[in-house]
Scaffold this active site. Structure first.
Site, PDB file in Angstrom:
ATOM      1  CG  HIS A 289      68.709  71.711  46.181  1.00 23.52           C
ATOM      2  ND1 HIS A 289      70.062  71.874  46.327  1.00 23.52           N
ATOM      3  CD2 HIS A 289      68.503  71.541  44.847  1.00 23.52           C
ATOM      4  CE1 HIS A 289      70.652  71.807  45.139  1.00 23.52           C
ATOM      5  NE2 HIS A 289      69.727  71.610  44.234  1.00 23.52           N
TER       6      HIS A 289
ATOM      7  CG  ASN B 193      68.306  69.648  37.961  1.00 19.89           C
ATOM      8  OD1 ASN B 193      68.306  69.408  36.758  1.00 19.89           O
ATOM      9  ND2 ASN B 193      69.412  69.837  38.644  1.00 19.89           N
TER      10      ASN B 193
ATOM     11  CG  HIS C 205      70.263  72.987  40.158  1.00 25.39           C
ATOM     12  ND1 HIS C 205      70.781  71.809  40.624  1.00 25.39           N
ATOM     13  CD2 HIS C 205      70.877  73.235  38.977  1.00 25.39           C
ATOM     14  CE1 HIS C 205      71.693  71.385  39.773  1.00 25.39           C
ATOM     15  NE2 HIS C 205      71.773  72.226  38.761  1.00 25.39           N
TER      16      HIS C 205
ATOM     17  CB  SER D 169      72.807  63.200  44.147  1.00 16.03           C
ATOM     18  OG  SER D 169      72.410  62.076  44.920  1.00 16.03           O
TER      19      SER D 169
ATOM     20  CG  ASP E 108      71.987  66.815  40.640  1.00 14.43           C
ATOM     21  OD1 ASP E 108      72.235  67.916  40.099  1.00 14.43           O
ATOM     22  OD2 ASP E 108      71.074  66.656  41.486  1.00 14.43           O
ATOM     23  CG  HIS E 109      74.252  69.498  43.097  1.00 15.10           C
ATOM     24  ND1 HIS E 109      74.471  70.851  43.053  1.00 15.10           N
ATOM     25  CD2 HIS E 109      72.914  69.320  42.953  1.00 15.10           C
ATOM     26  CE1 HIS E 109      73.306  71.476  42.894  1.00 15.10           C
ATOM     27  NE2 HIS E 109      72.352  70.574  42.817  1.00 15.10           N
TER      28      HIS E 109
END
Ligand code: TD3
Ligand code: ZN
Length: 307
Positions: free
Chosen positions: A180, A253, A210, A50, A82-83
């Site tokens: 998340h 994920n 996700h 991330s 990621d993101h």
């Protein structure tokens, strides 16, 4: 093997209807746990960093750790950002050698999401790197959520078709009811399977889930026994996850499950051996616990033996 390009792993998964585990890491122990587990199961795997991980460890450190370990094993290993929320972070990952990047412009209006995603696709593809993008908002779905609210947050399958053809993105993360972190649902875990199937039918491309962590009760209980405060923690059940794979998910994920396993193991050592001052005796059991989590997750996804 050298680090593998994302689409090479996910195209096969999409054609053969299984999912590849994507696990977040930001240190050596986590990376070792992921790669040892995947290697023992002969499964392709994605390791993802991330923005926080890039800031914590540095893109080049992350890349070089992955390269050093991947070169010693014979499974495909993808290194994914990621993101990625801003242009310069994505460029940093591309320059460092990442083989897959996510541009997450899902918080912007549809047209702006398309514009930002296409810009990254053009650059990444010129470098031979694959791109993931997201449509919709990651938010749990509860019984009380109305159809209108659901349509406002979750992916619109028709929009997905336009998005994919206008951006040329390689894989898509549809918001289908997950979120998340360790507190995903108040009631039972759920995913909008019909919406997911519709997106798969219309786009026929690799899809990404996700917020997929299971938040297993046994690990939460252990962490709590040694002092962690995780009241109300709840994840996606193993059954719901497997159904999502059946409906077309190809990349799953997981971050939170590794975090909880780490904390439970470290708390146990520190509680039982207050005289211990060797970090290896503290982080080693965390590595073992994460490896078990990764093996369990890969086992659910159908990618065992697919390396
Ligand atoms: O993108 N990620 C990992 C980062 C989320 C912060 O924990 C995921 O989709 C995994 O989500 P989770 O929280 O279910 O492991
Ligand atoms: Zn995510």
């Amino acid at each position: 093997m050298p680090i593998t390009v994302g689409i090479d792993v996910l195209q096969k998964a999409s054609e053969k209807n299984y999912a590849v585990g994507a696990f977040n890491f930001n240190n050596m122990e986590t990376l070792q746990a992921i790669l040892e587990a995947a290697s023992e199961l002969d499964a392709p795997v994605i390791v993802e960093a991330s923005e926080g991980a890039v800031k914590y460890a540095g893109a080049s450190m992350l890349f070089n750790m992955v390269q050093a370990l991947a070169s010693q094993i014979s499974i495909p290993v993808v290194l994914h950002l990621d993101h990625g929320k801003d242009f310069s972070l994505i460029m940093t990952a591309l320059r460092a050698g990442f083989t897959s990047v996510m541009i997450d412009a899902s918080s912007f209006p549809f047209e702006e999401n398309i514009r930002q995603t296409k810009r990254i696709v053009d650059i990444a593809h010129a470098m031979g790197v694959s791109v993931e993008a997201e449509l919709g908002t990651l938010k749990g779905i509860e019984d009380s959520v109305s159809v209108d609210e659901r349509n406002a947050t979750l992916i619109n399958p028709q929009q997905a078709v336009t998005f994919v053809s206008e951006t040329g993105v390689d894989y898509l993360a549809p918001a289908v009811g997950t979120s998340h972190g360790a507190f995903k649902y108040k009631g039972e875990s759920r995913i909008d399977y019909e919406r997911l199937k519709e997106v798969k039918k219309l786009t026929k491309m690799p899809l990404v889930l996700h917020g997929a962590s299971g938040v297993p009760e046994s690990i939460v209980e252990k962490a709590e026994r040694f002092g962690a405060q995780l009241k109300g923690a709840k994840g996606v059940s193993d059954e719901v996850l497997q159904e999502a794979v059946t409906c077309g998910i190809n990349k799953v994920n997981t971050d939170t499950d590794l975090r909880i396993a780490t904390v439970a193991a470290i708390r146990e050592v520190l509680a039982n051996h207050p005289q211990e001052i060797d970090p290896r005796k503290i982080l080693g059991p965390a590595r073992t616990a994460m490896k078990e989590v990764v093996k369990h997750r890969i086992g659910l996804l159908g990618s065992t033996g697919k390396a």
